[in-house]
Design a protein around this motif. Structure first.
Motif, PDB file in Angstrom:
ATOM      1  N   UNK A  19       0.827  -1.207   0.000  1.00 18.15           N
ATOM      2  CA  UNK A  19       0.000   0.000   0.000  1.00 18.15           C
ATOM      3  C   UNK A  19       0.864   1.261   0.000  1.00 18.15           C
ATOM      4  N   UNK A  20       1.808   1.313   0.937  1.00 17.78           N
ATOM      5  CA  UNK A  20       2.640   2.512   1.039  1.00 17.78           C
ATOM      6  C   UNK A  20       3.600   2.652  -0.140  1.00 17.78           C
ATOM      7  N   UNK A  21       3.992   1.538  -0.736  1.00 21.43           N
ATOM      8  CA  UNK A  21       4.853   1.604  -1.924  1.00 21.43           C
ATOM      9  C   UNK A  21       4.122   2.274  -3.081  1.00 21.43           C
ATOM     10  N   UNK A  25       5.552   9.521  -1.640  1.00 16.96           N
ATOM     11  CA  UNK A  25       6.472   9.367  -0.508  1.00 16.96           C
ATOM     12  C   UNK A  25       6.092  10.215   0.707  1.00 16.96           C
ATOM     13  N   UNK A  26       5.363  11.307   0.501  1.00 15.91           N
ATOM     14  CA  UNK A  26       4.994  12.155   1.629  1.00 15.91           C
ATOM     15  C   UNK A  26       4.116  11.413   2.643  1.00 15.91           C
ATOM     16  N   UNK A  27       3.464  10.325   2.234  1.00 15.20           N
ATOM     17  CA  UNK A  27       2.602   9.558   3.132  1.00 15.20           C
ATOM     18  C   UNK A  27       3.368   8.522   3.954  1.00 15.20           C
TER      19      UNK A  27
END
Length: 140
Positions: A19-21, A25-27
């Protein structure tokens, strides 16, 4: 939502990585804030709000003779994030009040904001905990 999805085991750490990939990138800064022990979104909001206040926040703490509480703040303030789904009806109200009395007997202070209060006016919870912490400091 991610805290609750982790709690319900709808996703796991590998899913979070995927998910984060896929996010900008700010998340990435949000990932360390996740806690899969939260049973409800209101608990997640309360936890993050109170951590931001500088509180020590423990999640889903087992207290002898009482059971598990949603949040334990600074080792003495219990925050129970109540929802209509789990706290409606007189039997639930009596059970909650018994728990509050058992916690008070053990030296804890209990506050019980509803999920609706946490979502609509989170600042009220922050002020309430700040007031308790301030009054305890004055008494010392």
């Amino acid at each position: 939502m991610l805290d609750n999805a982790l709690y319900q085991r709808l996703i796991d750490e590998a899913d979070l990585g995927d998910l984060f990939a896929g996010l900008p990138s700010k998340y990435a800064a949000l990932r360390p804030l996740l806690d899969g022990r939260a049973e409800a979104g209101s608990e997640s909001i309360a936890r993050l709000l109170l951590k931001n206040l500088g509180c020590s926040v423990q999640v889903q703490v087992q207290i002898d003779g009482v059971g598990r509480v949603d949040l334990l703040i600074d080792g003495w303030i219990v925050v129970e994030c109540d929802s209509r789904a789990h706290h409606a009806g007189w039997e639930a109200q009596e059970r909650d009040r018994l728990r509050d009395l058992l916690l008070a007997e053990r030296g804890y202070v209990v506050i019980r904001p509803t999920a609706s209060m946490i979502f609509s006016d989170p600042e009220l919870l922050r002020r309430a905990v700040h007031g308790l912490r301030s009054s305890a400091a004055v008494r010392r």
